[in-house]
Design a protein around this motif. Structure first.
Motif, PDB file in Angstrom:
ATOM      1  N   GLY A 166       0.808  -1.220   0.000  1.00 32.09           N
ATOM      2  CA  GLY A 166       0.000   0.000   0.000  1.00 32.09           C
ATOM      3  C   GLY A 166       0.841   1.269   0.000  1.00 32.09           C
ATOM      4  N   LYS A 167       2.144   1.123   0.074  1.00 28.68           N
ATOM      5  CA  LYS A 167       3.010   2.312   0.102  1.00 28.68           C
ATOM      6  C   LYS A 167       3.142   2.861  -1.328  1.00 28.68           C
ATOM      7  N   ALA A 168       2.990   4.174  -1.447  1.00 24.60           N
ATOM      8  CA  ALA A 168       2.980   4.780  -2.785  1.00 24.60           C
ATOM      9  C   ALA A 168       4.253   4.471  -3.596  1.00 24.60           C
ATOM     10  N   PRO A 169       5.463   4.539  -3.013  1.00 19.21           N
ATOM     11  CA  PRO A 169       6.649   4.271  -3.841  1.00 19.21           C
ATOM     12  C   PRO A 169       6.697   2.837  -4.352  1.00 19.21           C
ATOM     13  N   VAL A 170       6.058   1.924  -3.653  1.00 10.89           N
ATOM     14  CA  VAL A 170       6.067   0.534  -4.108  1.00 10.89           C
ATOM     15  C   VAL A 170       5.234   0.420  -5.387  1.00 10.89           C
ATOM     16  N   GLN A 171       4.124   1.143  -5.402  1.00 15.48           N
ATOM     17  CA  GLN A 171       3.332   1.140  -6.641  1.00 15.48           C
ATOM     18  C   GLN A 171       4.081   1.859  -7.763  1.00 15.48           C
ATOM     19  N   ASN A 172       4.864   2.844  -7.369  1.00 13.92           N
ATOM     20  CA  ASN A 172       5.638   3.586  -8.364  1.00 13.92           C
ATOM     21  C   ASN A 172       6.691   2.698  -9.041  1.00 13.92           C
ATOM     22  N   LEU A 173       7.118   1.682  -8.312  1.00 15.97           N
ATOM     23  CA  LEU A 173       8.070   0.731  -8.881  1.00 15.97           C
ATOM     24  C   LEU A 173       7.486   0.079 -10.142  1.00 15.97           C
ATOM     25  N   LEU A 174       6.207  -0.255 -10.069  1.00 20.36           N
ATOM     26  CA  LEU A 174       5.551  -0.850 -11.243  1.00 20.36           C
ATOM     27  C   LEU A 174       5.482   0.162 -12.382  1.00 20.36           C
TER      28      LEU A 174
ATOM     29  N   ILE B 299      17.989  -4.662  -1.018  1.00 24.85           N
ATOM     30  CA  ILE B 299      16.710  -4.253  -0.415  1.00 24.85           C
ATOM     31  C   ILE B 299      16.970  -4.156   1.078  1.00 24.85           C
ATOM     32  N   MET B 300      16.804  -2.964   1.601  1.00 21.45           N
ATOM     33  CA  MET B 300      17.125  -2.782   3.020  1.00 21.45           C
ATOM     34  C   MET B 300      15.942  -2.170   3.759  1.00 21.45           C
TER      35      MET B 300
ATOM     36  N   ARG C  82      16.535   5.123  10.452  1.00 19.62           N
ATOM     37  CA  ARG C  82      15.452   4.435   9.758  1.00 19.62           C
ATOM     38  C   ARG C  82      15.674   4.603   8.263  1.00 19.62           C
ATOM     39  N   ALA C  83      15.722   3.536   7.552  1.00 15.04           N
ATOM     40  CA  ALA C  83      15.969   3.637   6.120  1.00 15.04           C
ATOM     41  C   ALA C  83      15.384   2.417   5.428  1.00 15.04           C
ATOM     42  N   THR C  84      14.408   2.663   4.564  1.00 18.61           N
ATOM     43  CA  THR C  84      13.898   1.576   3.733  1.00 18.61           C
ATOM     44  C   THR C  84      14.252   1.942   2.315  1.00 18.61           C
ATOM     45  N   GLU C  85      15.053   1.118   1.678  1.00 17.71           N
ATOM     46  CA  GLU C  85      15.424   1.489   0.320  1.00 17.71           C
ATOM     47  C   GLU C  85      15.749   0.309  -0.570  1.00 17.71           C
ATOM     48  N   VAL C  86      15.568   0.554  -1.850  1.00 13.76           N
ATOM     49  CA  VAL C  86      15.908  -0.424  -2.879  1.00 13.76           C
ATOM     50  C   VAL C  86      17.007   0.212  -3.717  1.00 13.76           C
TER      51      VAL C  86
ATOM     52  N   MET D 238      15.778   3.860  -4.796  1.00  8.21           N
ATOM     53  CA  MET D 238      14.412   4.244  -4.386  1.00  8.21           C
ATOM     54  C   MET D 238      14.348   4.212  -2.885  1.00  8.21           C
ATOM     55  N   ARG D 239      14.085   5.347  -2.288  1.00  2.05           N
ATOM     56  CA  ARG D 239      13.919   5.361  -0.826  1.00  2.05           C
ATOM     57  C   ARG D 239      12.422   5.382  -0.536  1.00  2.05           C
ATOM     58  N   LEU D 240      12.027   4.487   0.323  1.00  3.45           N
ATOM     59  CA  LEU D 240      10.605   4.415   0.678  1.00  3.45           C
ATOM     60  C   LEU D 240      10.347   5.137   1.986  1.00  3.45           C
TER      61      LEU D 240
END
Ligand code: BG6
Length: 473
Positions: A169-177, A200-201, A327-331, A358-360
């Motif tokens: 449901g996170k917007a950047p994850v949809q942006n990946l598509l 993927i971290m 805190r860092a979530t990134e691809v 891509m930082r989420l």
């Protein structure tokens, strides 16, 4: 759009922190149907007024303070104290809500999924167009996940079962598509000929405080890797779907998950690190280590391989940990260097800067690292310099809690951002290979100080954008 939401686990942490605030935002933004109602179910003994007072206190102090929407939400909310193991009691209390199609959301531990499903069935709440939403984790391993899926299927069709993974449901994850499948440029280089590695971290500063019981049974592998991180991996690695409907996307994700190379005892030492935080300092605050009799991990680093045509030989490094320095979530997708280097400076090795980052979280950004030229008269040669192309959306879209989107989709009946039974099982199959290999090899969870990037052995797994001293570049 259905207008009745039954929320089980209504006094739990997730409901307080995310689900009710999401509903409050959706009401504020008029994204829910006019007759929308919430039937909250928990174990605590409240009447409607008592629960509303409790909820008002929780939400009024949150960052989603909005008096009108809060009062609107409370006005629409009823409460029942129920034991989900008691199907007769559930039927007696809840059958009154079977008058129209509903969405029942089980925000409960997975061992309650089967009994609660039986109670819902007895109450008539799984008939017709009614839907069932389940929070992760779906089970504890492949065998328990299969059992849960079988119980669900005996009660209702897969097309009405919505397994949540809030990362979807996170917007950047949809942006990946969008980035992958809406651009010729990306897809043309999206394979092992041009991609060297993928990181993927998901690093968190939070610890497991308040959830020790749950965590001691699951650990980071089951809590984070089995679901959130593997969903990210699947979206990065999947083949282009022929259409954007739920099953076309889920078919492709499942193929990726099934192509993950199982971990064997022989791979464990080289391709995995387990850690568990000890006493330390995070954000300037001294924090206690996670102490528990079980040998559960709060940090995992893995090197995964996808054995298919597109990804053969490309390592996917997955790192997640609690009590990290930031805190860092990134691809991070790192491309191979060009095949023939004609510049003097920097050297070809130093010029490895073609990366998509891509930082989420905490901020949502997308950058493409490229090499550009800078005139350097003192050398009489062209000097190349790393440059960064900012692909972040501007102006930034309104940030929403991931659950807002998922709640609306469940009420509407759109399964695209929900996980299908076979995906869950494929993910568990790979996760089981790791936990079995750890058990057979006797791999311990090595202590790391809270506020560090995990055990020393994990250094080689950390993304290149993370420098050795723990500060982010
Ligand atoms: C949950 C895990 O699913 O995700 C938690 O159970 C974790 O342990 C959380 O902290 C992380 O979510 P987010 O959205 O804060 O990255």
């Amino acid at each position: 759009m259905h207008d009745t939401l039954l929320l089980f686990g209504a006094t739990g942490d997730l409901s307080q922190r995310y689900l009710f605030p999401s509903l409050q935002h959706l009401l504020r933004d008029r994204l829910l149907p006019p007759e929308f109602r919430v039937i909250a179910v928990g174990r605590s003994e409240y009447d409607d007024g008592g629960f509303q007072a409790w909820l008002r206190e929780r939400l009024a102090n949150g960052d989603s303070r909005d008096d009108a929407a809060l009062e609107d939400l409370l006005r629409r909310t009823r409460y029942h104290a129920l034991d989900l193991n008691d199907a007769d009691a559930m039927a007696a209390a809840l059958s009154q809500y079977a008058d129209r199609p509903s969405v029942s959301y089980l925000s409960t531990p997975p061992d309650l999924f089967a009994p609660a499903t039986r109670g819902l069935k007895a109450a008539g709440l799984l008939e017709g167009e009614s839907r069932l939403v389940l929070e992760k984790p779906i089970g504890h391993d492949l065998a328990s996940a299969r059992e849960i899926n079988a119980t669900l299927k005996a009660a209702l069709d897969e097309s009405r079962i919505f397994r949540i993974d809030h990362y979807l449901g996170k917007a950047p994850v949809q942006n990946l598509l969008a980035l992958r499948f809406g651009n010729t440029l990306m897809e043309a280089v999206w394979h092992n000929r041009w991609i060297e590695s993928v990181d993927i971290m998901v690093a968190e500063t939070a610890g497991v405080d308040g959830r020790e019981g749950y965590y001691a049974h699951y650990g980071a592998l089951r809590d984070m890797v089995q679901n959130h991180m593997l969903q990210l991996l699947a979206l990065i690695a999947m083949e282009p779907p022929s259409a954007l409907d739920a099953d076309s996307i889920r078919d492709e994700k499942r193929k990726v998950l099934r192509s993950l190379r199982p971990m064997t005892v022989a791979d464990v030492a080289q391709d995995s690190v387990r850690g568990r935080y000890a006493d330390g300092v995070v954000d300037g605050q001294a924090v206690r280590g996670f102490k528990h009799d079980s040998d559960v991990e709060t940090f995992v680093a893995l090197r995964a391989y996808i054995d298919n045509w597109r990804w053969s030989g490309v390592p996917f490094r997955l790192v997640t940990g609690k009590r990290m320095p930031s805190r860092a979530t990134e691809v991070l997708v790192s491309f191979k260097p060009v095949s023939h280097w004609v510049f003097e400076r920097p050297s070809k090795e130093r010029a490895r800067h073609n990366r998509l980052r891509m930082r989420l979280q905490p901020e949502e950004t997308i950058e493409l690292g490229l090499m550009g030229s800078l005139a350097a008269p003192e050398w009489g040669a062209t000097e190349l310099q790393p440059m960064s192309l900012d692909l972040s959306m501007s102006p930034a879209p309104k940030r929403r809690i991931a659950y807002e989107r998922l709640l609306v989709d469940a009420l509407k009946g759109d399964q695209t951002l929900f996980v299908r039974d076979d995906e869950v099982e494929a993910a568990w199959q790979w996760i089981d290979s790791i936990s079995d290999a750890w058990r057979k090899a006797g791999t311990p969870a090595q202590p790391y100080p809270a506020g560090s990037w995990g055990p020393a052995a994990a250094e080689a797994f950390l993304p290149a954008t993370l420098s050795g001293n723990g500060h982010r570049k």
